[in-house]
Design a protein around this motif. Structure first.
Motif, short mmCIF file in Angstrom:
data_model
loop_
_atom_site.label_atom_id
_atom_site.label_comp_id
_atom_site.label_asym_id
_atom_site.label_seq_id
_atom_site.Cartn_x
_atom_site.Cartn_y
_atom_site.Cartn_z
N LYS A 84 31.41 40.90 36.00
CA LYS A 84 30.36 41.90 36.13
C LYS A 84 30.62 42.79 37.34
CE LYS A 84 25.50 41.96 37.25
NZ LYS A 84 24.39 41.13 37.63
N GLN A 85 30.37 44.07 37.19
CA GLN A 85 30.53 45.01 38.30
C GLN A 85 29.23 45.04 39.10
OE1 GLN A 85 33.37 46.94 38.98
NE2 GLN A 85 34.28 45.54 37.53
N VAL A 86 29.36 44.97 40.40
CA VAL A 86 28.22 45.01 41.31
C VAL A 86 28.39 46.22 42.21
CG1 VAL A 86 27.03 43.80 43.17
CG2 VAL A 86 28.00 42.50 41.29
N GLY B 82 34.82 38.56 39.52
CA GLY B 82 35.86 37.60 39.18
C GLY B 82 37.03 37.70 40.15
N ARG B 83 37.46 38.92 40.41
CA ARG B 83 38.56 39.16 41.35
C ARG B 83 38.14 38.78 42.76
NH1 ARG B 83 40.83 43.73 44.36
NH2 ARG B 83 43.09 43.43 44.43
N HIS B 84 36.93 39.17 43.13
CA HIS B 84 36.43 38.83 44.46
C HIS B 84 36.46 37.31 44.67
CE1 HIS B 84 33.87 38.53 47.99
NE2 HIS B 84 33.18 37.62 47.32
N VAL C 251 28.41 39.88 46.97
CA VAL C 251 27.51 38.99 46.23
C VAL C 251 26.03 39.24 46.53
CG1 VAL C 251 29.27 37.22 45.98
CG2 VAL C 251 27.67 37.08 47.89
N GLY C 252 25.72 40.30 47.25
CA GLY C 252 24.32 40.69 47.44
C GLY C 252 23.57 39.91 48.51
#
Length: 132
Positions: free
Chosen positions: A13-15, A26-28, A74-75
């Motif tokens: 998911k893009q954030v 996923g990459r992060h 991650v907010g």
């Protein structure tokens, strides 16, 4: 793999990050030293609780840059903002061991009382003498 606060490790998911671009979670998670740290949850919670960054860096051996990248991805900044009362509690707790100005202590107490929903206490806090 361990689960994280924001979803599964395979989540792509893009954030929105602070510049308005996207972060591929996923990459992060696959590359982030915080996500891969065995005490990731504790690190995140201490960040949210306004723990001093130098203490987190020292205890968990994580870099300042990694922590801020992770927090944005991650907010955690939003969660930390909602936990402003913890920061105010830390200020109030240190009144007896530091030399803050009286106005700073009263301002922290007033902000805490208002955020805590105990509005009438704000009037009493106005007359608080932190040195007595």
């Amino acid at each position: 793999m361990k689960e994280n606060n924001v979803g599964s490790v395979n989540d792509v998911k893009q954030v929105q990050d602070k510049e308005g671009g996207g972060v591929n979670l996923g990459r992060h998670r696959a590359q982030c030293s915080i996500c891969l740290h065995p005490e990731c949850k504790e690190i995140e919670q201490r960040w949210i609780d306004w723990e001093h960054m130098s203490q987190i860096k020292y205890e968990y051996q994580v870099s300042h840059d990694a922590m801020y990248r992770h927090a944005h991805a991650v907010g955690l900044f939003e969660k930390r903002k909602k936990n402003i009362m913890r920061a105010l509690e830390r200020i109030i707790e240190k009144v007896m061991t530091t030399q803050p100005s009286a106005s700073a202590v009263v301002a922290a107490i007033n902000a805490y009382v208002k955020l805590n929903g105990s509005g009438p206490g704000a009037d009493e806090a106005q007359g608080t003498n932190p040195t007595s």
